[in-house]
Design an enzyme around this catalytic site. Structure first.
Site, PDB file in Angstrom:
ATOM      1  N   CYS A   1       0.810  -1.212   0.000  1.00 37.80           N
ATOM      2  CA  CYS A   1       0.000   0.000   0.000  1.00 37.80           C
ATOM      3  C   CYS A   1       0.848   1.268   0.000  1.00 37.80           C
ATOM      4  CB  CYS A   1      -0.930  -0.021   1.200  1.00 37.80           C
ATOM      5  SG  CYS A   1      -1.744  -1.611   1.374  1.00 37.80           S
TER       6      CYS A   1
ATOM      7  N   HIS B   1      -2.574   6.532   4.247  1.00 38.15           N
ATOM      8  CA  HIS B   1      -3.089   5.300   3.642  1.00 38.15           C
ATOM      9  C   HIS B   1      -4.272   4.816   4.469  1.00 38.15           C
ATOM     10  CE1 HIS B   1      -3.713   1.330   2.319  1.00 38.15           C
ATOM     11  NE2 HIS B   1      -3.072   0.743   3.325  1.00 38.15           N
TER      12      HIS B   1
ATOM     13  N   ASN C   1      -9.666  -0.871   2.344  1.00 41.18           N
ATOM     14  CA  ASN C   1      -8.246  -0.699   2.029  1.00 41.18           C
ATOM     15  C   ASN C   1      -8.052  -0.961   0.532  1.00 41.18           C
ATOM     16  OD1 ASN C   1      -5.503  -0.959   1.666  1.00 41.18           O
ATOM     17  ND2 ASN C   1      -5.164  -2.127   3.544  1.00 41.18           N
TER      18      ASN C   1
HETATM   19  O1  UT7 Z   1      -2.444  -2.286   4.142  1.00 44.57           O
HETATM   20  C1  UT7 Z   1      -2.049  -3.294   5.051  1.00 44.57           C
HETATM   21  C2  UT7 Z   1      -3.136  -4.300   5.186  1.00 44.57           C
HETATM   22  N1  UT7 Z   1      -3.354  -4.806   6.480  1.00 44.57           N
HETATM   23  C3  UT7 Z   1      -3.796  -4.092   7.553  1.00 44.57           C
HETATM   24  O2  UT7 Z   1      -3.911  -2.914   7.569  1.00 44.57           O
HETATM   25  C4  UT7 Z   1      -4.166  -4.922   8.762  1.00 44.57           C
HETATM   26  C5  UT7 Z   1      -3.750  -4.330  10.078  1.00 44.57           C
HETATM   27  N2  UT7 Z   1      -4.399  -5.054  11.136  1.00 44.57           N
HETATM   28  C6  UT7 Z   1      -5.684  -4.836  11.456  1.00 44.57           C
HETATM   29  O3  UT7 Z   1      -6.296  -3.951  10.888  1.00 44.57           O
HETATM   30  C7  UT7 Z   1      -6.310  -5.667  12.551  1.00 44.57           C
HETATM   31  O4  UT7 Z   1      -5.322  -6.473  13.143  1.00 44.57           O
HETATM   32  C8  UT7 Z   1      -7.461  -6.556  11.996  1.00 44.57           C
HETATM   33  C9  UT7 Z   1      -8.652  -5.704  11.610  1.00 44.57           C
HETATM   34  C10 UT7 Z   1      -7.001  -7.383  10.799  1.00 44.57           C
HETATM   35  C11 UT7 Z   1      -7.947  -7.528  13.073  1.00 44.57           C
HETATM   36  O5  UT7 Z   1      -8.310  -6.814  14.242  1.00 44.57           O
HETATM   37  P1  UT7 Z   1      -7.793  -7.283  15.666  1.00 44.57           P
HETATM   38  O6  UT7 Z   1      -8.440  -6.421  16.648  1.00 44.57           O
HETATM   39  O7  UT7 Z   1      -6.293  -7.300  15.620  1.00 44.57           O
HETATM   40  O8  UT7 Z   1      -8.388  -8.744  15.778  1.00 44.57           O
HETATM   41  P2  UT7 Z   1      -7.641 -10.153  15.917  1.00 44.57           P
HETATM   42  O9  UT7 Z   1      -6.846 -10.462  14.687  1.00 44.57           O
HETATM   43  O10 UT7 Z   1      -6.901 -10.174  17.216  1.00 44.57           O
HETATM   44  O11 UT7 Z   1      -8.857 -11.146  15.991  1.00 44.57           O
HETATM   45  C12 UT7 Z   1      -9.787 -11.096  17.062  1.00 44.57           C
HETATM   46  C13 UT7 Z   1     -10.842 -12.135  16.803  1.00 44.57           C
HETATM   47  C14 UT7 Z   1     -10.291 -13.522  16.457  1.00 44.57           C
HETATM   48  O12 UT7 Z   1     -11.097 -14.471  17.057  1.00 44.57           O
HETATM   49  P3  UT7 Z   1     -10.630 -15.221  18.413  1.00 44.57           P
HETATM   50  O13 UT7 Z   1      -9.350 -15.922  18.057  1.00 44.57           O
HETATM   51  O14 UT7 Z   1     -10.447 -14.123  19.416  1.00 44.57           O
HETATM   52  O15 UT7 Z   1     -11.765 -16.139  18.708  1.00 44.57           O
HETATM   53  C15 UT7 Z   1     -10.481 -13.594  14.967  1.00 44.57           C
HETATM   54  O16 UT7 Z   1     -10.621 -14.920  14.508  1.00 44.57           O
HETATM   55  O17 UT7 Z   1     -11.667 -11.731  15.698  1.00 44.57           O
HETATM   56  C16 UT7 Z   1     -11.769 -12.827  14.775  1.00 44.57           C
HETATM   57  N3  UT7 Z   1     -11.983 -12.322  13.450  1.00 44.57           N
HETATM   58  C17 UT7 Z   1     -13.198 -12.043  12.942  1.00 44.57           C
HETATM   59  N4  UT7 Z   1     -14.426 -12.163  13.468  1.00 44.57           N
HETATM   60  C18 UT7 Z   1     -15.464 -11.758  12.680  1.00 44.57           C
HETATM   61  C19 UT7 Z   1     -11.037 -12.022  12.507  1.00 44.57           C
HETATM   62  N5  UT7 Z   1     -11.633 -11.564  11.395  1.00 44.57           N
HETATM   63  C20 UT7 Z   1     -12.963 -11.553  11.639  1.00 44.57           C
HETATM   64  C21 UT7 Z   1     -14.094 -11.187  10.887  1.00 44.57           C
HETATM   65  N6  UT7 Z   1     -15.319 -11.295  11.450  1.00 44.57           N
HETATM   66  N7  UT7 Z   1     -13.996 -10.701   9.628  1.00 44.57           N
END
Ligand code: UT7
Length: 358
Positions: free
Chosen positions: A145, A285, A315
Site C-alpha cells: 500500500c 493510507h 483498504n
Molecule cells: O495495508 C495493510 C493491510 N493490512 C492491515 O492494515 C491490517 C492491520 N491489522 C488490522 O487492521 C487488525 O489487526 C485486523 C482488523 C485485521 C484484526 O483486528 P484485531 O483487533 O487485531 O483482531 P484479531 O486479529 O486479534 O482477531 C480477534 C478475533 C479472532 O477471534 P478469536 O481468536 O479471538 O476467537 C479472529 O478470529 O476476531 C476474529 N476475526 C473475525 N471475526 C469476525 C477475525 N476476522 C474476523 C471477521 N469477522 N472478519
C-alpha cells in the site's frame, strides 16, 4: 464519478520567490526548480459491497467489521474489468484534470500488487492503450500500500533530474487476490485506481519533499507466499488457494503501520523544515480506522486534520492515497496555500511520505 472538467490542475497561490540552490527545501518558500503535482484522477468500480454481504461468504458481522476496522462498504471490480482497465480510467482522468494529452507524458510508473499478468508489467498494457508512444514505463510491484507514495518520490526525482513529466498510477484489484473464505483478510480490501501527473511546472501543487524506507526483515508479516520462485505454483498449491492467499499477521502489521506512518511523517516534515503544526491536512493510507486514529494521536492532531474515507472504500492498497487526496480536494478540504502530508505503509515492510503545498 463526479468530475469537474473545468478544473485545470490544482490552484496554486503562493508567491514565487527567488532563492539559491541550497534553499530548495526551506519552509514557506518555493524551490527554484519546483516539481508539481499537475493533475489528479481516480476510478472506482461501480459495484458497492456492504458488510452484510460478506456474511454470505464468511462467519462475520457488520458489527465486527465496523468496530475493528471502521469499514462499511467497498467497491468490487466487475468480472469484465482487469487491473489495466482501472489504471487506464484513472490515468485518463488525471490527464484531463491537468488538461494534458497522452503525448505530453514522458514516462509511466505504476504501483500495484495485483498486476494484469505476471509478465510483462501492467504499465506496458496501460502505455499502449493510452497511446502515449514508446516512452519508458514500469511497475513498482510488491510495494504494498506504500506503492503510490513511493512512486511519487521516484517521479519527483525523475522530473527534477531530467525535466520529465511522469504519470504515476496506484491501482489495485485486491478483491480478486483475496481468499473469499478467509475472514481475517477478505473483509478489509476494495478495488480502485488513482493517478497523478508529476512534472516541472511553476503553476502546480508543489511536491515540497518526499521520503521512503524499507525494513525487509518484516517481509513475512504481510504477503502472498506462493507463486514465485521460492514457493512455485503447483496444482496442489493452486487447489489450496495458496497462490492468492494473503498471509497477514494482523496485530504486527497494525503496530508497524502506526509507528512507520508516524515516523515517515516526521521525517518528511524535517526534510522540508516545517512542523506538524504547519500541516493543514494529513492524508494517510486508508487501512483501518483504528490505525488512522492511532497515527492521528501520535501526531497530536485533531480529527478534522486527518482525512478519512476508509469507511466507504476499505483498504484499496496503492490506490488508497491518491483516492483519498482526490476526495479531500473534491470535498473542498484543501485550500490554496495549504500544506498536505501524504503518508503510507505496506508489505515489504515499506513506508513513504510526501509533503505537498497547494
Ligand atoms: O495495508 C495493510 C493491510 N493490512 C492491515 O492494515 C491490517 C492491520 N491489522 C488490522 O487492521 C487488525 O489487526 C485486523 C482488523 C485485521 C484484526 O483486528 P484485531 O483487533 O487485531 O483482531 P484479531 O486479529 O486479534 O482477531 C480477534 C478475533 C479472532 O477471534 P478469536 O481468536 O479471538 O476467537 C479472529 O478470529 O476476531 C476474529 N476475526 C473475525 N471475526 C469476525 C477475525 N476476522 C474476523 C471477521 N469477522 N472478519
Amino acid at each position: 464519478m463526479p468530475y469537474n472538467p473545468n478544473r485545470k490542475g490544482i490552484p496554486h497561490t503562493r508567491a514565487v520567490t527567488h532563492q539559491g540552490e541550497d534553499e530548495v527545501d526551506q519552509p514557506g518558500t518555493r524551490s527554484p526548480h519546483p516539481i508539481g503535482l499537475l493533475g489528479l484522477g481516480v476510478y472506482l468500480p461501480e459495484r458497492v459491497m456492504t458488510n452484510d454481504e460478506w456474511t454470505e461468504y464468511v462467519d462475520t458481522s457488520d458489527e465486527w467489521i465496523v468496530t475493528r476496522t471502521g469499514i462499511h462498504t467497498r467497491r468490487i471490480a466487475g468480472d469484465e474489468e482487469s487491473t489495466a482497465d482501472l489504471a487506464l480510467a484513472a490515468a485518463r482522468a488525471a490527464l484531463a484534470d491537468g488538461a494534458f494529452e497522452p503525448a505530453d507524458i514522458d514516462e509511466i510508473v505504476l504501483a500495484t500488487d495485483t498486476p494484469e499478468v505476471f509478465i510483462p508489467d501492467t504499465a506496458a498494457y496501460v502505455q499502449t492503450r493510452l497511446g502515449v508512444g514508446h516512452i519508458p514505463c514500469y511497475d513498482l510491484g510488491g510495494s504494498g500500500c506504500a506503492g503510490f507514495v513511493l512512486a511519487l518520490d521516484i517521479a519527483r526525482s525523475r522530473a527534477l533530474a531530467d525535466g520529465r513529466r511522469v504519470l504515476v498510477i496506484g491501482v489495485e484489484l485486491l478483491t480478486r487476490l483475496m481468499d473469499w473464505e478467509d475472514r481475517n483478510t477478505c473483509v478489509l480490501f476494495g478495488d480502485a485506481a488513482g493517478a497523478a501527473v508529476v512534472g516541472p511546472d511553476p503553476g502546480a501543487v508543489e511536491i515540497v519533499a518526499a521520503t521512503a524506507g524499507t525494513d525487509g526483515s518484516k517481509s513475512h508479516i504481510l504477503g502472498v507466499e506462493a507463486g514465485g520462485t521460492r514457493v512455485p505454483t503447483t496444482v496442489e498449491r493452486v487447489e489450496q488457494g495458496l497462490h492468492k492467499h494473503v498471509v497477514m499477521r494482523g496485530r504486527e502489521v497494525f503496530r508497524e503501520a502506526v509507528s512507520r506512518m508516524s515516523a515517515a511523517s516526521h521525517q518528511v516534515l524535517e526534510k522540508a523544515g516545517v512542523s506538524i503544526d504547519d500541516v493543514a491536512l494529513v492524508v494517510p493510507h486508508q487501512a483501518n480506522l483504528r490505525i488512522l486514529d492511532a497515527v492521528r494521536k501520535r501526531l497530536n492532531l485533531p480529527d478534522e486534520r486527518v482525512f478519512v474515507n476508509v469507511h466507504k472504500y476499505g483498504n484499496t492498497g496503492s490506490a488508497s492515497v491518491p483516492l483519498a487526496l482526490w476526495e479531500a480536494r473534491d470535498q473542498g478540504r484543501i485550500k490554496p496555500g495549504d500544506l498536505v502530508l501524504l503518508t503510507a505503509f505496506g508489505a515489504g515492510f515499506h513506508w513513504a511520505a510526501a509533503l505537498l503545498r497547494f
